[in-house]
Design a protein around this motif. Structure first.
Motif, PDB file in Angstrom:
ATOM      1  N   ALA A 141      23.006 -53.394   1.184  1.00  0.00           N
ATOM      2  CA  ALA A 141      23.391 -54.796   1.083  1.00  0.00           C
ATOM      3  C   ALA A 141      23.274 -55.518   2.420  1.00  0.00           C
ATOM      4  O   ALA A 141      23.620 -56.703   2.507  1.00  0.00           O
ATOM      5  CB  ALA A 141      24.823 -54.917   0.566  1.00  0.00           C
ATOM      6  N   PHE A 189      26.484 -50.043   1.007  1.00  0.00           N
ATOM      7  CA  PHE A 189      26.702 -51.175   1.906  1.00  0.00           C
ATOM      8  C   PHE A 189      25.487 -51.386   2.817  1.00  0.00           C
ATOM      9  O   PHE A 189      25.167 -52.538   3.152  1.00  0.00           O
ATOM     10  CB  PHE A 189      27.974 -50.937   2.740  1.00  0.00           C
ATOM     11  CG  PHE A 189      29.242 -51.163   1.977  1.00  0.00           C
ATOM     12  CD1 PHE A 189      29.741 -52.446   1.782  1.00  0.00           C
ATOM     13  CD2 PHE A 189      29.940 -50.103   1.435  1.00  0.00           C
ATOM     14  CE1 PHE A 189      30.908 -52.650   1.087  1.00  0.00           C
ATOM     15  CE2 PHE A 189      31.114 -50.311   0.735  1.00  0.00           C
ATOM     16  CZ  PHE A 189      31.601 -51.581   0.550  1.00  0.00           C
ATOM     17  N   HIS A 195      34.527 -54.159  -4.816  1.00  0.00           N
ATOM     18  CA  HIS A 195      33.424 -53.538  -4.074  1.00  0.00           C
ATOM     19  C   HIS A 195      32.069 -53.894  -4.685  1.00  0.00           C
ATOM     20  O   HIS A 195      31.189 -54.431  -4.016  1.00  0.00           O
ATOM     21  CB  HIS A 195      33.630 -52.026  -4.042  1.00  0.00           C
ATOM     22  CG  HIS A 195      32.413 -51.262  -3.645  1.00  0.00           C
ATOM     23  ND1 HIS A 195      31.791 -51.442  -2.427  1.00  0.00           N
ATOM     24  CD2 HIS A 195      31.679 -50.324  -4.307  1.00  0.00           C
ATOM     25  CE1 HIS A 195      30.750 -50.641  -2.343  1.00  0.00           C
ATOM     26  NE2 HIS A 195      30.654 -49.948  -3.476  1.00  0.00           N
ATOM     27  N   GLN A 242      32.255 -56.758   4.488  1.00  0.00           N
ATOM     28  CA  GLN A 242      31.109 -57.427   3.860  1.00  0.00           C
ATOM     29  C   GLN A 242      31.427 -58.874   3.518  1.00  0.00           C
ATOM     30  O   GLN A 242      30.588 -59.765   3.669  1.00  0.00           O
ATOM     31  CB  GLN A 242      30.727 -56.658   2.587  1.00  0.00           C
ATOM     32  CG  GLN A 242      29.527 -57.225   1.846  1.00  0.00           C
ATOM     33  CD  GLN A 242      28.222 -56.882   2.549  1.00  0.00           C
ATOM     34  OE1 GLN A 242      28.022 -55.737   2.937  1.00  0.00           O
ATOM     35  NE2 GLN A 242      27.341 -57.849   2.726  1.00  0.00           N
ATOM     36  N   LYS A 243      32.656 -59.125   3.096  1.00  0.00           N
ATOM     37  CA  LYS A 243      33.030 -60.470   2.628  1.00  0.00           C
ATOM     38  C   LYS A 243      33.430 -61.400   3.765  1.00  0.00           C
ATOM     39  O   LYS A 243      33.169 -62.608   3.703  1.00  0.00           O
ATOM     40  CB  LYS A 243      34.194 -60.371   1.626  1.00  0.00           C
ATOM     41  CG  LYS A 243      33.822 -59.713   0.301  1.00  0.00           C
ATOM     42  CD  LYS A 243      35.040 -59.338  -0.526  1.00  0.00           C
ATOM     43  CE  LYS A 243      35.908 -60.534  -0.824  1.00  0.00           C
ATOM     44  NZ  LYS A 243      37.059 -60.161  -1.679  1.00  0.00           N
ATOM     45  N   LEU A 278      24.716 -54.440   5.465  1.00  0.00           N
ATOM     46  CA  LEU A 278      25.791 -54.174   6.413  1.00  0.00           C
ATOM     47  C   LEU A 278      25.471 -52.898   7.185  1.00  0.00           C
ATOM     48  O   LEU A 278      25.195 -51.851   6.589  1.00  0.00           O
ATOM     49  CB  LEU A 278      27.127 -54.022   5.677  1.00  0.00           C
ATOM     50  CG  LEU A 278      28.338 -53.679   6.553  1.00  0.00           C
ATOM     51  CD1 LEU A 278      28.642 -54.805   7.537  1.00  0.00           C
ATOM     52  CD2 LEU A 278      29.556 -53.390   5.675  1.00  0.00           C
ATOM     53  N   LEU A 335      28.906 -56.548  -3.513  1.00  0.00           N
ATOM     54  CA  LEU A 335      27.520 -56.133  -3.295  1.00  0.00           C
ATOM     55  C   LEU A 335      26.556 -56.925  -4.176  1.00  0.00           C
ATOM     56  O   LEU A 335      25.478 -57.343  -3.731  1.00  0.00           O
ATOM     57  CB  LEU A 335      27.378 -54.638  -3.574  1.00  0.00           C
ATOM     58  CG  LEU A 335      28.138 -53.694  -2.640  1.00  0.00           C
ATOM     59  CD1 LEU A 335      27.879 -52.248  -3.029  1.00  0.00           C
ATOM     60  CD2 LEU A 335      27.738 -53.929  -1.181  1.00  0.00           C
ATOM     61  N   ASP A 356      35.377 -53.106  12.630  1.00  0.00           N
ATOM     62  CA  ASP A 356      34.204 -53.989  12.577  1.00  0.00           C
ATOM     63  C   ASP A 356      34.280 -54.951  13.749  1.00  0.00           C
ATOM     64  O   ASP A 356      35.348 -55.141  14.348  1.00  0.00           O
ATOM     65  CB  ASP A 356      34.150 -54.741  11.233  1.00  0.00           C
ATOM     66  CG  ASP A 356      35.239 -55.779  11.095  1.00  0.00           C
ATOM     67  OD1 ASP A 356      35.122 -56.870  11.678  1.00  0.00           O
ATOM     68  OD2 ASP A 356      36.232 -55.517  10.370  1.00  0.00           O
ATOM     69  N   THR A 372      34.420 -53.381   1.999  1.00  0.00           N
ATOM     70  CA  THR A 372      34.224 -54.581   1.172  1.00  0.00           C
ATOM     71  C   THR A 372      34.742 -55.818   1.897  1.00  0.00           C
ATOM     72  O   THR A 372      34.115 -56.899   1.867  1.00  0.00           O
ATOM     73  CB  THR A 372      34.951 -54.417  -0.174  1.00  0.00           C
ATOM     74  OG1 THR A 372      34.423 -53.264  -0.849  1.00  0.00           O
ATOM     75  CG2 THR A 372      34.756 -55.631  -1.054  1.00  0.00           C
ATOM     76  N   VAL A 428      26.083 -60.381  -2.681  1.00  0.00           N
ATOM     77  CA  VAL A 428      25.209 -60.406  -1.501  1.00  0.00           C
ATOM     78  C   VAL A 428      23.757 -60.230  -1.907  1.00  0.00           C
ATOM     79  O   VAL A 428      22.857 -60.987  -1.469  1.00  0.00           O
ATOM     80  CB  VAL A 428      25.642 -59.313  -0.509  1.00  0.00           C
ATOM     81  CG1 VAL A 428      24.617 -59.179   0.617  1.00  0.00           C
ATOM     82  CG2 VAL A 428      27.019 -59.626   0.063  1.00  0.00           C
TER      83      VAL A 428
END
Length: 409
Positions: free
Chosen positions: A285, A282, A208, A320-321, A287, A212, A346, A317, A215
């Motif tokens: 970052a 998040f 996690h 995000q990735k 998102l 972050l 998502d 996470t 990013v």
């Protein structure tokens, strides 16, 4: 070690020598008994008469047969019984050849099962005592004949008692060994469970926060020259994420310390009460995260609360990735009867990204292990039209020891 203990050790190491020693002792007893005259003028007296040569021969054969009592107990019993019958019919009634029968019957009872002991004992007592009573030179009611009956019964009973004691000792030893193996297996299982739990926590924390940091570091590098203020803000987020990672790592590793270690951290494990803070990290970052909760402030057990937090953390996470720069995530926590349902959706696209199907990494595997440990269910997979879905059902009341093992200490 005393001389007696040394002698016993040598006899156990050489059983044939031990049996030869026993046979010699039995032979001496039979020779001594052949000199006893129970019909003397004043009752039992010692006679100076030498036993008949044939009786000496039978006693010697009976003693020699006892040397092989361990290797062939039933055959030795037959041989000694036959010699006793022959002595009763043709020899000196004072010659106690039946003593070798008693030892042979004891060996059979000590080395076989109870049913065989009963059969062999009854047959031996009937044949040997019957031959002495019916064909011997003494009256059938003579004490020598009754003594044969009594001593053969004592030999069978004593041998059965020895066999029973050996069986009890062996059973106790096997239970002790099995209990020791069970304790070792339980200890290994608990160590494996604890190692797996710590590995899951470390993976969740590192994945996690490092995602972050990655990013925000990329954002800072991209805008460093043209927009230094935005780069400074991104670096501040990097510092905050790294500080949070260090704090959680310190708390996780601290669980390995002894419970009375004063330096062990006492910070509680994260739960759904920190869900807004998690979503905020998040959002900072880049998102877009929406959170919806209808769990009505349900008080969850510590293990369930931690698992729910970690599942949402790992799912976001992964978004995000893998979901792309314009992805949006939706998190919902709903109380449904005896369960709490966690859903993370998502709308990202996986073209050119790493796959997120089961088996693709440790993240989904860790989520599945957490849910399975709590006897819940986990469903993951791509959504129709793009994106990914993570859906977990966790029981509010857990019944597994594994779940409580993850409670904070």
């Amino acid at each position: 070690m005393t001389p007696l203990a040394q002698a016993q050790r040598q006899l156990h190491a050489h059983p044939l020598a031990a049996d030869a020693t026993l046979a010699a002792g039995v032979l001496l007893c039979m020779l001594a008994g052949s000199f006893v005259d129970p019909h003397g003028e004043h009752g039992v007296s010692w006679s100076l008469r030498t036993p008949y040569p044939f009786s000496l021969f039978l006693m010697t054969l009976g003693a020699i047969a006892l040397i092989f009592r361990r290797s062939a107990p039933m055959r030795v019993l037959v041989v000694t019984g036959t010699l006793s019958v022959v002595e009763s019919v043709t020899g000196d009634p004072r010659a106690p050849v039946a003593m070798s029968v008693v030892v042979a019957l004891f060996t059979v009872a000590a080395t076989t099962d109870r049913a065989t002991t009963w059969r062999a004992g009854l047959i031996t007592m009937t044949v040997v005592t019957g031959a002495a009573m019916l064909a011997g030179p003494l009256p059938w009611y003579a004490q020598e004949n009754l003594g044969i009956l009594a001593w053969t019964g004592i030999g069978a009973t004593a041998g059965d008692a020895v066999r029973s004691r050996r069986a009890v000792v062996q059973a106790i030893r096997e239970r002790a060994e099995r209990a020791e193996r069970t304790r070792e297996e339980e200890a290994r299982r608990r160590v494996a469970e604890e190692r797996l739990r710590i590995a899951r926590d470390l993976h969740d924390v590192v994945a996690h926060h490092i995602a972050l940091v990655n990013v925000q570091a990329g954002v800072a590098a991209h805008v460093m020259d043209k927009r230094p203020d935005q780069a400074k803000e991104a670096l501040a987020h990097v510092r905050e994420a790294s500080r949070s990672a260090l704090n959680e790592l310190r708390a996780t590793v601290g669980l390995l310390r002894h419970s009375d270690d004063p330096e062990a951290p006492t910070e509680p494990a994260p739960g759904l009460d920190r869900l807004d803070d998690l979503a905020g990290t998040f959002r900072s970052a880049g998102l877009h995260v929406e959170v919806a909760r209808t769990d009505h402030d349900t008080k969850l057990p510590a293990g369930v609360d931690l698992a729910a937090y970690r599942i949402i953390q790992e799912a976001l996470t992964n978004v995000q990735k893998h979901a792309g720069p314009d992805a949006k995530a939706e998190v919902s926590v709903v109380r449904v009867g005896p369960n709490v349902e966690i859903t993370v959706l998502d709308n990202g696209h996986q073209e050119g990204e790493e796959p997120r199907e089961d088996g693709g990494g440790h993240g989904l595997l860790g989520m599945r292990e957490r849910v399975t440990a709590l006897r819940g269910t986990l469903t993951t997979g791509p959504r129709y039209g793009g994106g990914f879905r993570v859906h977990a059902i966790l029981p509010v009341k857990t019944r597994t020891r594994t779940a409580t093992a993850e409670d904070p200490v």
